[in-house]
Scaffold this motif. Structure first.
Motif, PDB file in Angstrom:
ATOM      1  N   ALA A   1     114.878  41.266  -4.845  1.00  0.00           N
ATOM      2  CA  ALA A   1     113.473  41.657  -4.999  1.00  0.00           C
ATOM      3  C   ALA A   1     113.178  42.018  -6.449  1.00  0.00           C
ATOM      4  O   ALA A   1     112.154  41.624  -7.014  1.00  0.00           O
ATOM      5  CB  ALA A   1     113.154  42.828  -4.084  1.00  0.00           C
TER       6      ALA A   1
ATOM      7  N   SER B   1     111.713  36.922  -4.030  1.00  0.00           N
ATOM      8  CA  SER B   1     111.201  37.616  -2.842  1.00  0.00           C
ATOM      9  C   SER B   1     111.648  36.960  -1.541  1.00  0.00           C
ATOM     10  O   SER B   1     111.904  37.646  -0.551  1.00  0.00           O
ATOM     11  CB  SER B   1     109.676  37.697  -2.898  1.00  0.00           C
ATOM     12  OG  SER B   1     109.109  36.401  -2.997  1.00  0.00           O
TER      13      SER B   1
ATOM     14  N   ALA C   1     115.118  38.052  -0.868  1.00  0.00           N
ATOM     15  CA  ALA C   1     115.124  39.469  -0.508  1.00  0.00           C
ATOM     16  C   ALA C   1     114.707  39.658   0.945  1.00  0.00           C
ATOM     17  O   ALA C   1     115.344  40.405   1.706  1.00  0.00           O
ATOM     18  CB  ALA C   1     114.196  40.247  -1.438  1.00  0.00           C
ATOM     19  N   ARG C   2     113.634  38.979   1.360  1.00  0.00           N
ATOM     20  CA  ARG C   2     113.183  39.086   2.753  1.00  0.00           C
ATOM     21  C   ARG C   2     114.241  38.547   3.715  1.00  0.00           C
ATOM     22  O   ARG C   2     114.463  39.094   4.795  1.00  0.00           O
ATOM     23  CB  ARG C   2     111.877  38.312   2.928  1.00  0.00           C
ATOM     24  CG  ARG C   2     110.683  38.879   2.188  1.00  0.00           C
ATOM     25  CD  ARG C   2     110.156  40.139   2.837  1.00  0.00           C
ATOM     26  NE  ARG C   2     108.937  40.609   2.166  1.00  0.00           N
ATOM     27  CZ  ARG C   2     108.340  41.769   2.448  1.00  0.00           C
ATOM     28  NH1 ARG C   2     108.865  42.561   3.387  1.00  0.00           N
ATOM     29  NH2 ARG C   2     107.253  42.128   1.800  1.00  0.00           N
TER      30      ARG C   2
ATOM     31  N   TRP D   1     110.057  47.026  -4.690  1.00  0.00           N
ATOM     32  CA  TRP D   1     109.995  45.869  -5.592  1.00  0.00           C
ATOM     33  C   TRP D   1     109.174  44.741  -4.976  1.00  0.00           C
ATOM     34  O   TRP D   1     108.537  43.966  -5.695  1.00  0.00           O
ATOM     35  CB  TRP D   1     111.406  45.370  -5.899  1.00  0.00           C
ATOM     36  CG  TRP D   1     112.120  46.193  -6.923  1.00  0.00           C
ATOM     37  CD1 TRP D   1     113.035  47.176  -6.693  1.00  0.00           C
ATOM     38  CD2 TRP D   1     111.985  46.113  -8.344  1.00  0.00           C
ATOM     39  NE1 TRP D   1     113.471  47.714  -7.882  1.00  0.00           N
ATOM     40  CE2 TRP D   1     112.855  47.077  -8.912  1.00  0.00           C
ATOM     41  CE3 TRP D   1     111.215  45.316  -9.196  1.00  0.00           C
ATOM     42  CZ2 TRP D   1     112.967  47.260 -10.292  1.00  0.00           C
ATOM     43  CZ3 TRP D   1     111.342  45.502 -10.566  1.00  0.00           C
ATOM     44  CH2 TRP D   1     112.192  46.464 -11.102  1.00  0.00           C
ATOM     45  N   LEU D   2     109.170  44.660  -3.645  1.00  0.00           N
ATOM     46  CA  LEU D   2     108.377  43.629  -2.970  1.00  0.00           C
ATOM     47  C   LEU D   2     106.917  44.037  -2.816  1.00  0.00           C
ATOM     48  O   LEU D   2     106.099  43.252  -2.325  1.00  0.00           O
ATOM     49  CB  LEU D   2     108.970  43.344  -1.584  1.00  0.00           C
ATOM     50  CG  LEU D   2     110.336  42.641  -1.566  1.00  0.00           C
ATOM     51  CD1 LEU D   2     110.918  42.649  -0.151  1.00  0.00           C
ATOM     52  CD2 LEU D   2     110.204  41.210  -2.081  1.00  0.00           C
TER      53      LEU D   2
ATOM     54  N   ASP E   1     105.613  46.124  -0.741  1.00  0.00           N
ATOM     55  CA  ASP E   1     105.307  46.072   0.687  1.00  0.00           C
ATOM     56  C   ASP E   1     104.343  47.208   1.047  1.00  0.00           C
ATOM     57  O   ASP E   1     104.573  48.364   0.671  1.00  0.00           O
ATOM     58  CB  ASP E   1     106.609  46.200   1.488  1.00  0.00           C
ATOM     59  CG  ASP E   1     106.414  45.857   2.949  1.00  0.00           C
ATOM     60  OD1 ASP E   1     105.714  46.614   3.645  1.00  0.00           O
ATOM     61  OD2 ASP E   1     106.980  44.843   3.392  1.00  0.00           O
TER      62      ASP E   1
END
Length: 859
Positions: free
Chosen positions: A658, A663, A666-667, A698-699, A701
């Protein structure tokens, strides 16, 4: 730096030597490349000539020489000549011949294996090089450089001398990445480095053979290696056949003996072969010697040959001859060396020879030291079969069963391990009397059984097994002996509860470890207790336990083999989370060295090595490096995840990906994490949850704030003060508007309170950053952000209005954190010029003119 390097390509091994040689050749100079056989001299010389743009180069080789034919290697160039021509005349004719072949081009003569050239040819080349009539590009064995005329040429600066040594471990990794074009797991790098001895030719042949057999395979983008030996390639077999044909009987005998054990102390080797035979092997470059720590202390010279080469030699030894040689290796001097003992006993069993149970047990112990679990299973199985036939006592059978169970468990064979440990305990329970040694063995077996069931069935079953063991001992032992056993059983219970993350186990564990009169019996409890103390912010206490118990673990590997490694890793986690960031993420840093254990290095645990490197890279803001290491760590898990560390590597990998702008990866890691069992290592759950919320940060969210509130409350309920402080810090400093945080004053007050509880520079930096953000002091805020970088914390920054590449984002974040271009270059393995180029583009895209403005723009 070119575009490929700018994208993070690792330089090929010996590339700096090749570039230096190319510069010399391009400038009209001469070069001699020297080194032992197989290190890549020919490859380097060819690469240097290509880089120098040399064309029409004529090559001669020392293998062309025939006895009684002086200057034969040069005959195609010189044509008819008189036998009495002076060296100067021959050199002039040679230069003219080269000039006629390629008019206008530099006159370069390439000489391979120049140490084998006759004296006349060597003198001609040396004369021509000294006069500047032509350039020579020469390769030879190192010993050739000590003889004239070659010694005079490099000593007088006529030729540039380039010395090539076998690849280092890091260079082996560079070569493997170059060959395989993908990351390679650390244990694969280490084992291929050991088996090739850093020999470039042998390394390439190993890769070729293992890819062909499927032993070396790509899994989830990382090269892994299956267990078992490698079948030598046809090319290697042909090479060995040629080498054997050149040797006299004594040298061939010595090479065959060495091939059975691959490495052996010199003193032991000379007991079974002659000194002349060894000298012949050394002269031909078929074996090497090295000086290192001796088994009994001091230093010792070892004779070795590379593993695949040795296997190729073994393959050409008839079975009767092999048995004869193995009989000669059944000596105390050979058995003093663990590797030689394991190799000779394994081959003896495979050849149908009878080996005593005592010698097999010694070899099994040695295999554990060498972390060759497959060999442990093979050797202990052979001894167990022999013991069943009356070849050993019941006590010996128990030890063999526990050894095999321990090895099987570490290989992921839980069912087989559980059967063996239960058989061992049943054998002891049937004994008429339990001696003190039997009792110690029983307690060790009970601990192993509880660990196996904890991993497979959970804490409840592990504790039930310990209760059953306790009940069995109550029936067998008197009050005094049972009290001593009860302390060991309680230590094991607390160990299982500690690894399960039970916060109520911490204080009893600390009391037991501080008060026990038999600390060697509580070694398994140390690591989970250190981790729990770290979560509570009691850093000094945790590292103090590590300093006390690491040397005890090193002295009592017979009681708990994994103590040194576990204590070292736990101490590393605690120190890093307290803000102690090592300068470099070296593979070979001993994680226990910082706590004074004096332990040997353990490069064979691939996950631990990758996790260590990844955590240090992340603490230094090198996110792409960290992501690669955590990905390799996760891929290194097969069916074995004894510590539940897979969940940790997935969470750490998600954060790194991330932060690096990946991304999707990371997900994907977070999704896989949600489907992965923590198993017997819930003690890592506070770190895992913190890593996950940092990944969400970092994402960017939208669920981040709710997750941070939940984590802070969860950590407070468990007494994990360090994790609570981290979560509250993120709530404050990552909020778009701190004024909208309900109960902000209470949150800030709690941060101050936790800052007084949690020890270490990182906690101080977290509180300082909270103060800077909530007071709105811009100067203080910039200082506090730089302070976070020094303790290993790099926070997500808002997405700029313009698009930055992943590398630009990484450089910008480090620059905003106060790092100089030189420091950024060192961390990201770039040149300072490349870093400055990235920063120039970042400044242009974001419209800022300084690092201070960049820090504000990225806030």
């Amino acid at each position: 730096m070119g575009p490929a390097e700018d994208q993070g390509r690792r330089p090929a091994p010996h590339e700096k030597h090749s570039r230096a040689a190319a510069r010399t050749l391009a400038g009209g100079g001469s070069v001699v490349v020297a080194g032992p056989p197989g290190v890549g001299k020919t490859h380097l010389l060819g690469d240097a000539l290509r880089r120098a743009g040399a064309s029409g180069v004529v090559t001669v080789t020392g293998t062309d020489v025939r006895v009684g034919e002086p200057l034969r290697a040069l005959s195609p160039l010189l044509g008819a000549r008189r036998a009495d021509e002076p060296t100067s005349v021959v050199a002039g004719r040679l230069a003219d011949a080269l000039g006629a072949r390629a008019p206008g081009a530099p006159r370069i003569l390439r000489a391979e294996d120049a140490h084998l050239l006759d004296d006349g040819t060597a003198d001609v080349l040396a004369w021509a090089a000294r006069q500047g009539d032509l350039q020579v590009a020469v390769s030879m064995r190192t010993q050739g450089l000590s003889r004239e005329p070659w010694a005079g040429l490099w000593r007088d600066g006529v030729v540039e001398r380039v010395d090539l040594a076998p690849f280092t471990r890091d260079e082996v990794e560079e070569r493997l990445v170059e060959l395989l074009q993908a990351p390679v797991a650390t244990d694969v790098v280490h084992r291929l480095a050991a088996e090739s001895g850093g020999n470039a030719f042998h390394l390439d042949e190993l890769v070729r053979a293992e890819r062909a057999s499927g032993a070396l395979h790509l899994h989830d983008g990382v090269w892994l290696r299956a267990a078992g030996g490698t079948v030598p390639s046809t090319r290697m077999l042909d090479l060995v056949a040629g080498d054997l044909a050149r040797l006299d009987a004594g040298a061939r005998d010595a090479l065959e003996v060495l091939s059975l054990v691959e490495a052996v102390p010199l003193r032991a080797f000379l007991e079974v072969v002659s000194q002349d035979a060894l000298a012949t092997l050394l002269r031909h470059g078929l074996v090497d010697t090295e000086t290192g720590p001796g088994v009994a202390g001091g230093h010792e010279v070892t004779v070795r040959t590379q593993a695949m080469y040795a296997q190729a030699v073994r393959g050409q030894i008839p079975s009767a001859r092999r048995r004869e040689l193995l009989g000669r290796l059944d000596t105390p001097s050979i058995d003093d060396d663990p590797a030689a003992l394991v190799a000779s006993v394994t081959l003896a069993l495979n050849s149908g020879l009878t080996v005593s149970v005592e010698r097999i047990r010694s070899a099994t112990d040695a295999a554990f030291v060498l972390k060759k679990q497959h060999a442990v299973v093979q050797l202990s199985t052979a001894a167990i079969e022999d013991a069943k036939g009356g070849g050993a006592s019941g006590r010996a059978m128990v030890e063999l069963l526990l050894q095999r169970a321990e090895a099987s468990r570490s290989m992921g064979r839980a069912a087989a391990a559980a059967r063996d440990v239960r058989d061992a305990l049943d054998e002891l329970e049937k004994a008429e009397e339990l001696t003190d040694d039997d009792l110690a063995t029983y307690l060790r077996g009970a601990a192993l059984e509880s660990g196996i069931h904890h991993y497979e069935l959970g804490l409840g079953e592990a504790l039930r097994r310990l209760d059953a063991a306790s009940a069995a001992l109550v029936r067998r032992l008197g009050p005094r002996r049972y009290r001593a056993a009860a302390e060991v059983l309680e230590s094991t219970r607390l160990t299982r509860r500690g690894w399960d993350g039970d916060p109520s186990a911490l204080e009893p564990a600390v009391l037991l470890l501080e008060g026990t009169q038999n600390p060697q019996r509580a070694l398994s409890l140390v690591a989970p207790t250190i981790l729990a103390l770290g979560h509570a912010g009691r850093v000094a206490e945790g590292l103090g336990l590590a300093r006390r118990y690491a040397p005890i673990g090193a002295a009592h590997t017979d009681l708990y083999r994994w103590a040194v490694g576990e204590i070292g890793v736990a101490a590393f986690f605690v120190a890093l989370n307290a803000g102690v960031v090592p300068a470099e993420p070296s593979d070979y840093d001993d994680p226990a060295a910082a706590v004074g254990s004096g332990s040997t290095r353990d490069p064979l645990d691939p996950v631990a090595v990758h996790v260590r490197r990844g955590l240090i890279a992340a603490a230094r803001g090198s996110w792409r490096t960290a992501a690669a290491d955590f990905h390799a760590a996760s891929a290194s898990f097969g069916v074995v995840d004894l510590g539940g560390l897979l969940s940790f590597t997935l969470a750490a990998g998600a954060r790194a990906c991330a932060a690096a702008g990946e991304s999707v990866a990371a997900r994907s890691a977070l999704d896989r994490l949600s489907r992965t069992r923590l198993r017997a290592a819930r003690s890592l759950e506070p770190d895992i949850r913190l890593l996950c919320v940092d990944a969400l940060a970092w994402l960017r969210d939208p669920a981040l704030d709710a997750e941070l509130q939940d984590l802070a409350a969860w950590a407070r309920a468990r007494g994990a003060a360090r994790v609570e402080l981290e979560a509250l810090h993120r709530r404050v400093v990552l909020s778009a508007d701190t004024a909208k945080i309900l109960g902000l004053d209470a949150v800030v007050a709690r941060c101050h309170e936790l800052g007084g509880i949690v020890e270490g520079a990182r906690a101080t930096a977290l509180v300082a950053h909270v103060v800077a953000v909530t007071t709105g002091d811009e100067a203080l805020r910039e200082i506090s952000v730089r302070g976070l970088g020094t303790v290993g914390l790099w926070l997500p920054t808002p997405s700029p209005a313009v698009a930055l590449t992943q590398r630009e984002r990484e450089v910008a974040a480090l620059a905003a954190g106060g790092l100089s271009s030189k420091a950024i270059a060192e961390r990201l393995t770039l040149s300072v010029r490349t870093v400055d180029s990235h920063l120039s583009r970042v400044f242009a895209k974001t419209g800022v003119h300084s690092r201070q403005e960049l820090a504000r723009a990225l806030r």
